[in-house]
Design a protein around this motif. Structure first.
Motif, PDB file in Angstrom:
ATOM      1  N   HIS A 291      -8.239 -35.103   7.118  1.00  0.00           N
ATOM      2  CA  HIS A 291      -8.077 -34.357   5.867  1.00  0.00           C
ATOM      3  C   HIS A 291      -8.180 -32.856   6.117  1.00  0.00           C
ATOM      4  CE1 HIS A 291      -9.185 -32.747   1.892  1.00  0.00           C
ATOM      5  NE2 HIS A 291      -8.555 -33.796   1.387  1.00  0.00           N
ATOM      6  N   THR A 292      -9.178 -32.449   6.900  1.00  0.00           N
ATOM      7  CA  THR A 292      -9.367 -31.029   7.197  1.00  0.00           C
ATOM      8  C   THR A 292      -8.228 -30.495   8.056  1.00  0.00           C
ATOM      9  OG1 THR A 292     -11.760 -31.386   7.131  1.00  0.00           O
ATOM     10  CG2 THR A 292     -10.984 -29.346   8.141  1.00  0.00           C
ATOM     11  N   ALA A 293      -7.776 -31.293   9.019  1.00  0.00           N
ATOM     12  CA  ALA A 293      -6.681 -30.854   9.894  1.00  0.00           C
ATOM     13  C   ALA A 293      -5.397 -30.636   9.102  1.00  0.00           C
ATOM     14  CB  ALA A 293      -6.453 -31.885  11.000  1.00  0.00           C
ATOM     15  N   LEU A 294      -5.109 -31.527   8.169  1.00  0.00           N
ATOM     16  CA  LEU A 294      -3.899 -31.371   7.355  1.00  0.00           C
ATOM     17  C   LEU A 294      -3.983 -30.121   6.485  1.00  0.00           C
ATOM     18  CD1 LEU A 294      -1.184 -32.456   6.394  1.00  0.00           C
ATOM     19  CD2 LEU A 294      -2.398 -33.850   4.714  1.00  0.00           C
ATOM     20  N   ALA A 295      -5.139 -29.895   5.851  1.00  0.00           N
ATOM     21  CA  ALA A 295      -5.304 -28.691   5.029  1.00  0.00           C
ATOM     22  C   ALA A 295      -5.162 -27.426   5.874  1.00  0.00           C
ATOM     23  CB  ALA A 295      -6.675 -28.722   4.340  1.00  0.00           C
ATOM     24  N   LEU A 296      -5.698 -27.464   7.082  1.00  0.00           N
ATOM     25  CA  LEU A 296      -5.607 -26.295   7.969  1.00  0.00           C
ATOM     26  C   LEU A 296      -4.168 -26.019   8.377  1.00  0.00           C
ATOM     27  CD1 LEU A 296      -7.068 -24.138   9.679  1.00  0.00           C
ATOM     28  CD2 LEU A 296      -7.227 -25.852  11.505  1.00  0.00           C
ATOM     29  N   VAL A 297      -3.431 -27.064   8.737  1.00  0.00           N
ATOM     30  CA  VAL A 297      -2.038 -26.898   9.164  1.00  0.00           C
ATOM     31  C   VAL A 297      -1.191 -26.339   8.026  1.00  0.00           C
ATOM     32  CG1 VAL A 297       0.039 -28.214   9.715  1.00  0.00           C
ATOM     33  CG2 VAL A 297      -2.026 -28.560  11.047  1.00  0.00           C
ATOM     34  N   ARG A 298      -1.364 -26.862   6.839  1.00  0.00           N
ATOM     35  CA  ARG A 298      -0.577 -26.381   5.699  1.00  0.00           C
ATOM     36  C   ARG A 298      -0.907 -24.919   5.379  1.00  0.00           C
ATOM     37  NH1 ARG A 298      -0.972 -31.550   1.525  1.00  0.00           N
ATOM     38  NH2 ARG A 298       0.777 -32.736   2.403  1.00  0.00           N
ATOM     39  N   HIS A 299      -2.184 -24.592   5.417  1.00  0.00           N
ATOM     40  CA  HIS A 299      -2.577 -23.221   5.096  1.00  0.00           C
ATOM     41  C   HIS A 299      -2.044 -22.236   6.143  1.00  0.00           C
ATOM     42  CE1 HIS A 299      -5.020 -19.793   3.954  1.00  0.00           C
ATOM     43  NE2 HIS A 299      -5.399 -19.700   5.224  1.00  0.00           N
ATOM     44  N   LEU A 300      -2.230 -22.553   7.419  1.00  0.00           N
ATOM     45  CA  LEU A 300      -1.767 -21.645   8.469  1.00  0.00           C
ATOM     46  C   LEU A 300      -0.250 -21.514   8.462  1.00  0.00           C
ATOM     47  CD1 LEU A 300      -4.085 -22.600  11.471  1.00  0.00           C
ATOM     48  CD2 LEU A 300      -4.282 -20.647   9.924  1.00  0.00           C
ATOM     49  N   SER A 301       0.456 -22.591   8.152  1.00  0.00           N
ATOM     50  CA  SER A 301       1.918 -22.519   8.089  1.00  0.00           C
ATOM     51  C   SER A 301       2.367 -21.584   6.977  1.00  0.00           C
ATOM     52  CB  SER A 301       2.513 -23.917   7.868  1.00  0.00           C
ATOM     53  OG  SER A 301       2.229 -24.767   8.951  1.00  0.00           O
ATOM     54  N   GLY A 302       1.685 -21.631   5.829  1.00  0.00           N
ATOM     55  CA  GLY A 302       2.053 -20.750   4.729  1.00  0.00           C
ATOM     56  C   GLY A 302       1.622 -19.314   4.937  1.00  0.00           C
ATOM     57  N   ARG A 303       0.494 -19.120   5.603  1.00  0.00           N
ATOM     58  CA  ARG A 303      -0.045 -17.772   5.759  1.00  0.00           C
ATOM     59  C   ARG A 303       0.578 -17.017   6.929  1.00  0.00           C
ATOM     60  NH1 ARG A 303      -5.145 -15.616   4.427  1.00  0.00           N
ATOM     61  NH2 ARG A 303      -4.826 -16.694   2.455  1.00  0.00           N
ATOM     62  N   LEU A 304       0.938 -17.712   8.021  1.00  0.00           N
ATOM     63  CA  LEU A 304       1.271 -17.022   9.260  1.00  0.00           C
ATOM     64  C   LEU A 304       2.731 -17.103   9.677  1.00  0.00           C
ATOM     65  CD1 LEU A 304      -1.819 -18.112  11.381  1.00  0.00           C
ATOM     66  CD2 LEU A 304      -1.501 -15.995  10.128  1.00  0.00           C
ATOM     67  N   HIS A 305       3.572 -17.838   8.950  1.00  0.00           N
ATOM     68  CA  HIS A 305       4.958 -17.941   9.372  1.00  0.00           C
ATOM     69  C   HIS A 305       5.611 -16.564   9.371  1.00  0.00           C
ATOM     70  CE1 HIS A 305       9.169 -19.097   9.592  1.00  0.00           C
ATOM     71  NE2 HIS A 305       8.760 -20.298   9.950  1.00  0.00           N
ATOM     72  N   PRO A 306       6.237 -16.133  10.486  1.00  0.00           N
ATOM     73  CA  PRO A 306       6.726 -14.753  10.577  1.00  0.00           C
ATOM     74  C   PRO A 306       8.013 -14.479   9.825  1.00  0.00           C
ATOM     75  CG  PRO A 306       7.257 -15.943  12.566  1.00  0.00           C
ATOM     76  CD  PRO A 306       6.429 -16.876  11.732  1.00  0.00           C
ATOM     77  N   GLY A 307       8.692 -15.489   9.307  1.00  0.00           N
ATOM     78  CA  GLY A 307       9.910 -15.262   8.532  1.00  0.00           C
ATOM     79  C   GLY A 307      11.141 -15.044   9.369  1.00  0.00           C
ATOM     80  N   ARG A 308      11.135 -15.542  10.593  1.00  0.00           N
ATOM     81  CA  ARG A 308      12.326 -15.448  11.434  1.00  0.00           C
ATOM     82  C   ARG A 308      12.300 -16.647  12.366  1.00  0.00           C
ATOM     83  NH1 ARG A 308      10.518 -10.333  15.261  1.00  0.00           N
ATOM     84  NH2 ARG A 308       8.739 -11.350  16.251  1.00  0.00           N
ATOM     85  N   PRO A 309      13.450 -17.045  12.980  1.00  0.00           N
ATOM     86  CA  PRO A 309      13.457 -18.223  13.854  1.00  0.00           C
ATOM     87  C   PRO A 309      12.451 -18.060  14.987  1.00  0.00           C
ATOM     88  CG  PRO A 309      15.691 -17.531  13.349  1.00  0.00           C
ATOM     89  CD  PRO A 309      14.789 -16.464  12.811  1.00  0.00           C
ATOM     90  N   THR A 310      11.600 -19.063  15.181  1.00  0.00           N
ATOM     91  CA  THR A 310      10.572 -18.998  16.214  1.00  0.00           C
ATOM     92  C   THR A 310      10.099 -20.397  16.541  1.00  0.00           C
ATOM     93  OG1 THR A 310       8.443 -18.012  16.806  1.00  0.00           O
ATOM     94  CG2 THR A 310       8.699 -18.765  14.538  1.00  0.00           C
TER      95      THR A 310
END
Length: 458
Positions: A291-310
């Motif tokens: 449960h914690t791992a899923l919440a962490l992955v979703r949060h980091l994906s939304g917060r840190l995605h750089p907005g370009r192909p990577t």
């Protein structure tokens, strides 16, 4: 010559592939512990032996009461830490007792008892120069009993009277045990030689970049079958080229063996197994770690995605720890909910964080060392939702979304310098200013084509 699966009976194909997936998840399978699965493997033994050898280079042995799939070529990808029923990992002491118990039991052919086995283990330890005695105290007895319970779970030992758990609680209880010598001799697939040290032993089992094309293709298939995602950028140059040239052939071979689908993207390749397959840790899951791992992955994906192909993005260490504290820290709301439910063990905050990071690292979603961690592009498949409970952490990464926007005229490098590191807003403002100028020229009758007095027109 490869079998054309389209000409075979669909039910037969499904049975063979289900048996192959079971062996991938449980390389040691016994009639006593998994009777239905073992019966399926036994009925398709010839096909499984040939196909595992041809596709993955794995050796499969099927006996009357057990089957053993011997994997090779990978270490960290196929080795899972041994754990107790509570989920805690084996300590080095427990591993020591497991090795000593195996050394004693492979020579036995008849029934024994826990206390008799403990005496034999103590004698074997003394002969090997190891300080180990299961009867020395409660801590030693617990480690010894955990090793025996692991062998019971594998089907290598059978409790005939009393239980090992009762002996763990009370040293006077002498439970009866019946060893299965053939299964015990199959527990350890690769035995070290006399002159091996740990480094050389592990080095001999791994070859991530074989020179020959045939060995390289087999190594790629193993990597695809044993890991959640194979990222192209993490492969050696030769293997990256082989993956690009042979990825569809590898997908077909693994699909015929395991009944899986293959997802091929620019950043890498992943096998998609049917729901019942569990060769890798289950994720997402409902336990506190999952449960914690899923919440962490979703949060980091939304917060840190750089907005370009990577293929990956750096994860600021402060952001990571702030999120772990919000989702599973001592004051996290979820901890009170987990404590009220009758579920698995609830790890402490520090141990929960360690287990979450270990799970995501094993799945290839979060890689690297502390301070140098990277979030894989595959993490975005599980969602990208920024959790408002996690405070924003300011850093100097130009591609991070953790910077709070500076107010205009604040003196921090120009208007919105932190919120717009690439100057996108400046370019948009220039376009809008040009459009406004055109509108002013049209309404004033000035087309902008005539030269003014300062244009050198005299």
């Amino acid at each position: 010559m490869e079998t054309n699966t389209h000409t075979e009976d669909a039910a037969l194909i499904g049975e063979r592939q289900a048996a192959a997936r079971t062996l991938m998840a449980r390389p040691l399978l016994t009639r006593r512990t998994h009777p239905a699965e073992f019966s399926l493997v036994r009925s398709h033994a010839e096909w499984l032996v040939q196909r595992f050898q041809r596709v993955l280079g794995y050796r499969l042995t099927v006996a009357d009461d057990h089957a053993r799939l011997v994997k090779r070529g990978l270490v960290s990808e196929v080795v899972r830490p041994l754990t107790r029923p509570t989920g805690s990992r084996f300590t080095p002491r427990t591993h020591t007792y497991l090795a000593l118990a195996l050394a004693v039991l492979v020579e036995r052919t008849g029934p024994t008892t826990v206390r008799s086995l403990a005496a034999q283990v103590r004698a074997a330890a003394r002969e090997a120069g190891i300080d180990a005695d299961p009867a020395r105290g409660l801590g030693e007895r617990r480690a010894f009993c955990a090793a025996l319970q692991h062998l019971i779970g594998l089907g290598a030992l059978t409790e005939t009277s009393g239980t090992v758990r009762e002996h763990q609680a009370d040293a006077a209880v002498d439970a009866g045990l019946l060893p299965d010598t053939d299964v015990l001799r199959s527990v350890a697939a690769h035995l070290p030689r006399a002159g091996d040290d740990p480094e050389s032993f592990l080095a001999d089992t791994v070859d991530p970049d074989p020179e020959s094309d045939q060995a390289g293709e087999v190594a790629l298939r193993r990597l695809l079958a044993e890991t959640a995602v194979v990222h192209r950028e993490r492969l050696p140059d030769r293997q990256r080229d082989r993956l690009a040239a042979h990825q569809w052939r590898a997908a077909a071979a693994l699909g015929n063996l395991l009944g899986c689908d293959t997802e091929i993207r620019a950043e890498g390749v992943a096998l998609v197994m049917p729901d019942e397959a569990a060769a890798t840790p289950c994720f997402p899951s409902d336990d506190p770690v999952g449960h914690t791992a899923l919440a962490l992955v979703r949060h980091l994906s939304g917060r840190l995605h750089p907005g370009r192909p990577t293929t990956s993005v750096p994860v600021p260490e402060q952001e990571l720890h702030a999120a772990l504290e919000a989702f599973g820290g001592a004051d996290a709301p979820a901890r009170s909910e987990w404590a009220r439910t009758a579920g698995p063990e609830l790890p402490g905050p520090d141990r929960l964080s360690a287990l979450v990071l270990e799970l995501l690292s094993g799945l290839g979603l979060l890689t690297g060392r502390p301070g140098e961690r990277l979030l894989s592009a595959a993490a975005a498949r599980f969602g990208a939702d920024v959790d408002d409970r996690v405070p924003r952490i300011q850093d100097n990464d130009e591609d991070s979304r953790t910077h709070p926007a500076q107010p205009r005229g604040s003196g921090h490098g120009g208007p919105d310098a932190q919120a717009d590191p690439r100057g996108d807003l400046d370019r948009v403002a220039s376009v809008l200013q040009a459009v406004a100028n055109e509108k002013v020229s049209a309404t004033s009758g000035d087309t902008g084509d005539d030269r003014g007095p300062r244009d050198g027109s005299g």
